[in-house]
Design an enzyme around this catalytic site. Structure first.
Site, PDB file in Angstrom:
ATOM      1  N   LYS A  26       0.826  -1.200   0.000  1.00 27.66           N
ATOM      2  CA  LYS A  26       0.000   0.000   0.000  1.00 27.66           C
ATOM      3  C   LYS A  26       0.866   1.257   0.000  1.00 27.66           C
ATOM      4  CE  LYS A  26      -3.632  -0.374   2.396  1.00 27.66           C
ATOM      5  NZ  LYS A  26      -4.768  -0.433   3.297  1.00 27.66           N
ATOM      6  N   ARG A  96      -3.457   2.875   8.731  1.00 30.47           N
ATOM      7  CA  ARG A  96      -3.745   1.568   8.131  1.00 30.47           C
ATOM      8  C   ARG A  96      -2.484   0.736   8.055  1.00 30.47           C
ATOM      9  NH1 ARG A  96      -7.015   4.813   4.487  1.00 30.47           N
ATOM     10  NH2 ARG A  96      -9.137   4.029   4.459  1.00 30.47           N
ATOM     11  N   GLY A 105      -8.608  -8.151   5.136  1.00 27.51           N
ATOM     12  CA  GLY A 105      -9.336  -8.344   6.386  1.00 27.51           C
ATOM     13  C   GLY A 105      -8.482  -8.782   7.556  1.00 27.51           C
ATOM     14  N   MET A 107      -5.662  -7.214   8.872  1.00 33.25           N
ATOM     15  CA  MET A 107      -5.067  -6.190   9.716  1.00 33.25           C
ATOM     16  C   MET A 107      -6.101  -5.084   9.945  1.00 33.25           C
ATOM     17  SD  MET A 107      -2.016  -7.525   9.937  1.00 33.25           S
ATOM     18  CE  MET A 107      -0.777  -6.327  10.287  1.00 33.25           C
ATOM     19  N   ARG A 353      -3.670  -1.286  -6.123  1.00 33.29           N
ATOM     20  CA  ARG A 353      -2.827  -2.484  -6.032  1.00 33.29           C
ATOM     21  C   ARG A 353      -3.247  -3.398  -7.164  1.00 33.29           C
ATOM     22  NH1 ARG A 353      -5.761  -4.897  -0.604  1.00 33.29           N
ATOM     23  NH2 ARG A 353      -7.833  -4.820  -1.479  1.00 33.29           N
ATOM     24  N   HIS A 469     -16.119  -9.515   2.279  1.00 32.28           N
ATOM     25  CA  HIS A 469     -15.067 -10.420   2.741  1.00 32.28           C
ATOM     26  C   HIS A 469     -15.190 -11.794   2.091  1.00 32.28           C
ATOM     27  CE1 HIS A 469     -13.330 -13.337   5.603  1.00 32.28           C
ATOM     28  NE2 HIS A 469     -12.357 -12.438   5.659  1.00 32.28           N
ATOM     29  N   SER A 778      13.636 -41.996 -11.613  1.00 28.19           N
ATOM     30  CA  SER A 778      12.444 -41.189 -11.368  1.00 28.19           C
ATOM     31  C   SER A 778      12.342 -40.983  -9.861  1.00 28.19           C
ATOM     32  CB  SER A 778      11.204 -41.902 -11.903  1.00 28.19           C
ATOM     33  OG  SER A 778      10.065 -41.107 -11.640  1.00 28.19           O
ATOM     34  N   CYS A 845       8.143 -38.313  -9.962  1.00 24.19           N
ATOM     35  CA  CYS A 845       6.758 -38.787 -10.071  1.00 24.19           C
ATOM     36  C   CYS A 845       6.044 -38.785  -8.725  1.00 24.19           C
ATOM     37  CB  CYS A 845       6.708 -40.163 -10.715  1.00 24.19           C
ATOM     38  SG  CYS A 845       7.521 -41.433  -9.751  1.00 24.19           S
ATOM     39  N   TYR A 865      11.917 -34.114 -16.804  1.00 25.35           N
ATOM     40  CA  TYR A 865      10.459 -34.010 -16.801  1.00 25.35           C
ATOM     41  C   TYR A 865       9.911 -34.086 -15.387  1.00 25.35           C
ATOM     42  CZ  TYR A 865      10.235 -39.073 -16.047  1.00 25.35           C
ATOM     43  OH  TYR A 865      10.375 -40.322 -15.515  1.00 25.35           O
TER      44      TYR A 865
HETATM   45  C1  PEP Z   1       6.757 -41.972  -4.458  1.00 29.58           C
HETATM   46  O1  PEP Z   1       7.134 -42.632  -3.503  1.00 29.58           O
HETATM   47  O2  PEP Z   1       6.990 -40.762  -4.585  1.00 29.58           O
HETATM   48  C2  PEP Z   1       5.959 -42.602  -5.519  1.00 29.58           C
HETATM   49  C3  PEP Z   1       5.621 -41.925  -6.600  1.00 29.58           C
HETATM   50  O3  PEP Z   1       5.521 -43.865  -5.299  1.00 29.58           O
HETATM   51  P1  PEP Z   1       4.266 -44.231  -4.389  1.00 29.58           P
HETATM   52  O4  PEP Z   1       3.570 -42.966  -4.057  1.00 29.58           O
HETATM   53  O5  PEP Z   1       3.455 -45.153  -5.235  1.00 29.58           O
HETATM   54  O6  PEP Z   1       4.932 -44.902  -3.251  1.00 29.58           O
END
Ligand code: PEP
Ligand code: MG
Length: 889
Positions: A26, A96, A105, A107, A353, A469, A778, A845, A865
């Site tokens: 602000k 303020r 909301g 502060m 803002r 709010h 992975s 993963c 990835y």
């Molecule tokens: C993990 O452990 O991150 C994973 C992808 O395998 P899971 O969740 O199946 O154990």
């Protein structure tokens, strides 16, 4: 000498927009507006560093602060011709808070500071309006008493209501200047009685009281909760803004309002806002009076079209306001959320803002601003919060579905949700904790409701506008919200709501449509979100700048297809165990587990083989040549077996063994700590025939899918929970042997990779050795987090809230990667793996693959990835793009 105070106003300022860390959002924007010549009431900002000093020292200020505040008051004085306590031209200020990011909301604000028994007379004379002056003074005592002195707001309200009863009037507007004077006396008596001291009369005492209250409120419970939910560090602190008062309640040529330079729900490029004639700022946000539309166009569409718009009521001020909004947008190159006051026809801007908006609006604004030449593609990509895309992926009500509308309010935050109605935030939290979908119904919400709003699927209020709010917070949270559904009567005590002659009680199901403002009884058919238009455009720009690929975790054809629609570029994790839980397969699986010889197991596996194979064929076909990583069976086998006595009896009958035998097998498989037990590659080592069946199904499916689609399939076979190279080597040898066998049988050789999950600290530390055998890694960060911390991923919920409350964890490490520990293991594994095999493919993963902050970290480590659940694929695509842009910067 440190500089603690920065002045602004009168066309100049000591600060600038890029000083928000020091001046708060602000303060920095007030300075910037002053610098570009926008009319801002003069004032000053006390820096966030003072807050840090105040918090650390338990409530003291730097030595030279007082002198700097005095000098700043002088500056305001010369700009306004007013002085604190002056009996002719008294200076009144607002105080303020203003942190680096806005905390709606959270502060507190004090207005009309500087009024006392004497200056009130001067204000009356100056304004030529006694009633206005005494009303302002009583408002000040009420606000100051509540916010600074810690008295209860409702004690003041009770005095006011009692007085109105005595006089037999209903409305505040029926009260005269004399009445207000009497009320003021009662207010002051309340202060004296409750606190044993009088209401402060010295404006300087008032000022320091208010400054202390703002700094103190940085550590109040509401602010702490908000910071925790939004991951705002405590160390940032808040600034305090002290600013000369301007009055929107000086008659019919005065007004106050809030506006967005574009529609914050849809993104449409049209000024959008609300105002009230003859009112002070808090009246608009409090939702007590129904506000009026700013533009004529909006008035015609509003719920109160009979009330004139600002455009017709005060055309000159409106014209200037519209021009300023355009200027601010061009200056900031971003949609603005502004507050303004018109005092007797003169326009003042109180705040600007960057405006909070729905994901839909964020996309439209980003894409439109590129078309308008205000920003480039890359800026557009960095403007949209990846996590907010989740809102767009929410279902909407099927237009063909029957709508049993019981009430209509304002479309305050989009998306639709069904759930059981609850009337308190505690109840919402309790029922959501039991896995129930709930709709929180309140007359209006306040910051005390944050936890309930968080727990609910949607929020319904009976009072308040688009900037109430409930509306602001719901939009920020990405939850559907209908606000101001005034025809609904809520009875908190009875736990009921009445609408259109129908009474619904706690637990009854309603559906709210945040896009239309409708409230429907019962649950209604929903539609999947639309992913074309602005969404597709922004994603296309994101994909251009992204380096990391985005895959999905999927094993069912439906998930795989959905993920493709969301733009997944392959499967990063197919958890094969999920394929065995189907009703028509679990029997064979159990037979395999219960068998007490290899021969028995092989017989059951032979029945499972064709099913696995056809699953894989389908996945390969859907992924049409994109990489598919299939993981060998991971969980401990007892997960597939029945638990209760009754189930044991039933299952024993179904698979043709005695209940006693099944029970014995269950006892043998029981483990104290299954997550660290007989699972992962340990299964493939003890029961190689399982891995062999799975490998065969993969190879045979690859050949078949390749033939069907003409796209050769190169499967990636992943071995779970490897900690030693020797483990991987044993399993890999089995896979290679099956590959050879299948090639001989079919005359077709399949190219494939064998790699491993990296989910144990030992795997990270010995990644150089494991990479000798693994074509890819992975990161299974679910298990890696569990094993790095030694915290069970299934049991953490019992103490995680305590850990977060005590700041041991700022965020849940199962949601966002713990960069310091788990992240370090990932770095080590990446470096060591690449040293052995420079072209090793690296991915993630675990659940973290769809968390924007974790995706950012993966970019810095240089993963190839990320892989996440289908609905998070767009989030990961955008997060990966932003991470790439950040790395480039
Ligand atoms: C993990 O452990 O991150 C994973 C992808 O395998 P899971 O969740 O199946 O154990
Ligand atoms: Mg795992």
């Amino acid at each position: 000498m440190s500089k603690w105070v920065y002045t602004f106003g009168d066309g100049t300022a000591e600060g600038t927009a890029d000083m928000r860390n020091l001046l708060g959002g602000k303060g920095a924007n007030l300075a910037e507006m002053s610098n570009i010549g926008v009319p801002v009431p003069p004032g000053f900002t006390i820096t966030t560093e003072v807050c840090t000093h105040f918090t650390k020292t338990g409530g003291t200020y730097p030595d030279d602060l007082n002198a700097q505040v005095e000098a700043a008051l002088e500056t305001i004085g010369s700009a306004t011709g007013r002085r604190f306590g002056d009996l002719e031209k008294p200076l009144l200020v607002s105080v303020r808070s203003g942190a680096r990011v806005s905390m709606p909301g959270m502060m507190d604000t004090v207005l009309n500071l500087g009024l006392n028994d004497e200056t009130v007379g001067a204000l009356a004379k100056d304004a030529g309006d006694d009633r206005f002056a005494y009303d302002s003074y009583r408002r000040f005592i009420q606000m100051y008493g509540d916010v600074v002195m810690g008295l209860e707001h409702h004690d003041f309200e009770a005095i006011l209501e009692g007085f109105k009863d005595e006089k037999n009037v209903d409305l505040d507007t029926d009260l005269t200047a004399d009445d207000w004077q009497l009320i003021i006396e009662r207010y002051k008596a309340l202060v004296q009685e409750q606190l044993g001291k009088p209401f402060p009369q010295d404006p300087r005492d008032q000022l320091w009281g208010a400054i202390g209250a703002v700094f103190g409120s940085w550590m109040n419970a509401r602010a702490i909760t908000y910071r925790r939910l939004h991951q705002i560090p405590e160390s940032w602190g808040t600034a305090v803004n002290v600013q000369a008062m301007v009055f929107g309640n000086m008659g019919d040529t005065s007004a106050t309002g809030v506006a967005f330079t574009r529609n914050p729900s849809t993104g449409e490029n049209a000024l959008y806002g609300e105002f009230l004639v003859n009112a002070q700022g808090e009246d608009v946000v409090a939702g007590i009076r129904t506000p009026q539309a700013i533009t004529e166009a909006a008035r015609l569409e509003s719920s109160a079209p009979e009330k004139p718009s600002l455009e017709t009521a005060l055309p000159e001020a409106f014209g200037e306001f519209r021009d300023i909004c355009n200027r601010l947008e061009r200056h900031y190159r971003e949609m603005q959320d502004v507050e303004f006051t018109i005092e007797r026809g003169k326009l003042w801007m109180l705040q600007t803002r960057s405006g909070k908006r729905t994901a839909k609006a964020a996309l439209k604004i980003a894409v439109d601003m590129v078309e308008e030449g205000l920003i480039n593609h890359e800026e557009a990509v960095s403007r949209v919060d990846p996590a907010s895309l989740d809102q767009l992926l929410h279902p909407t009500i099927d237009p063909k579905a029957e709508r049993n509308v019981v009430a209509t309010g304002l479309p305050a935050s989009p998306g639709a949700a069904s759930g059981a109605i609850v009337f308190s935030s505690d109840e919402a939290e309790r029922m959501a904790g039991q896995g129930k979908a709930v709709i929180l119904v309140r007359v209006e919400t306040s910051p005390e409701d944050i936890h309930g709003m968080h727990a609910a699927q949607g929020i319904l209020t009976t009072r308040g506008g688009m900037t109430s709010h409930a509306a602001v917070v719901a939009r920020g949270m990405g939850k559907p919200c209908v606000s101001g559904a005034g025809s609904i009567r809520v009875d908190y005590k009875a736990g009921t709501l009445t609408a259109s002659g129908k009474t619904l009680k706690t637990g009854d199901i309603v559906t709210i449509d945040g896009a239309t403002g409708e409230v429907l009884s019962g649950s209604v058919a929903m539609l999947k979100p639309e992913l074309s238009g602005d969404f597709a455009q922004l994603m296309e720009w994101a994909d251009k700048v992204r380096r990391m690929k985005v895959r999905t975790n999927a094993e069912t054809p439906a998930d795989a297809r959905a993920a493709r629609e969301f733009g997944a570029e392959g499967i990063g994790l197919c958890r094969t165990e999920h394929m065995f839980f189907d009703a028509d397969r679990i029997g064979d699986m159990r037979e395999m587990i219960v068998a007490d010889s290899e021969e028995g197991r092989r017989a059951a596996l032979a029945k499972l083989l064709p099913m696995q194979r056809s699953d894989f064929v389908e996945l390969f076909e859907i992924m049409a040549g994109l990489p598919v990583t299939i993981r060998l069976l991971d969980p401990p086998l007892h997960e597939f077996l029945p638990k209760s006595e009754q189930e044991i009896e039933e299952v024993a009958g179904a698979i043709g063994v005695s209940a006693t035998k099944l029970r014995r097998r269950l006892e043998m498989l029981a483990e104290f700590n299954p997550m660290l037990g007989h699972r992962g590659c340990r299964l493939a080592i003890s029961y190689p025939e399982i891995a062999e069946m799975q490998a065969r199904a993969i190879f045979e499916a690859a050949i078949e899918a390749g033939k069907r689609t003409g796209n050769p399939v190169r499967p990636e076979i992943m071995v779970p929970l490897v900690g030693l190279k020797a483990e991987l080597d044993i399993v890999k040898a089995k896979i290679d042997a099956v590959a050879k066998m299948v090639a001989e049988e079919t005359g077709t050789e399949v190219n494939y990779d064998v790699g491993t999950m990296v989910e144990l600290p030992r795997a990270c530390l010995t990644a150089d050795k494991i990479a000798e055998s693994a074509h890819f890694f992975s990161f299974g960060t679910n298990d890696l987090t569990q094993t790095t911390f030694g915290i069970s991923r299934d049991d953490a919920a019992s103490f995680l809230p305590t850990y977060q409350a005590q700041h041991i964890f700022e965020t849940d490490p199962f949601v966002s990667i713990d960069v310091e520990g788990v992240g370090e293991f990932m770095k080590i594994a990446t470096e060591r793996g690449r040293k052995t095999r420079p072209d090793i493919k690296l991915g993630i993963c675990g659940e973290h693959g769809g968390d924007p902050a974790s995706v950012r970290f993966c970019e810095t480590v240089g993963l190839d990835y990320v892989s996440c659940s289908p609905f998070r694929v767009p989030i990961a695509r955008l997060a990966a793009a932003q991470a790439a842009l950040k790395a480039k910067a």
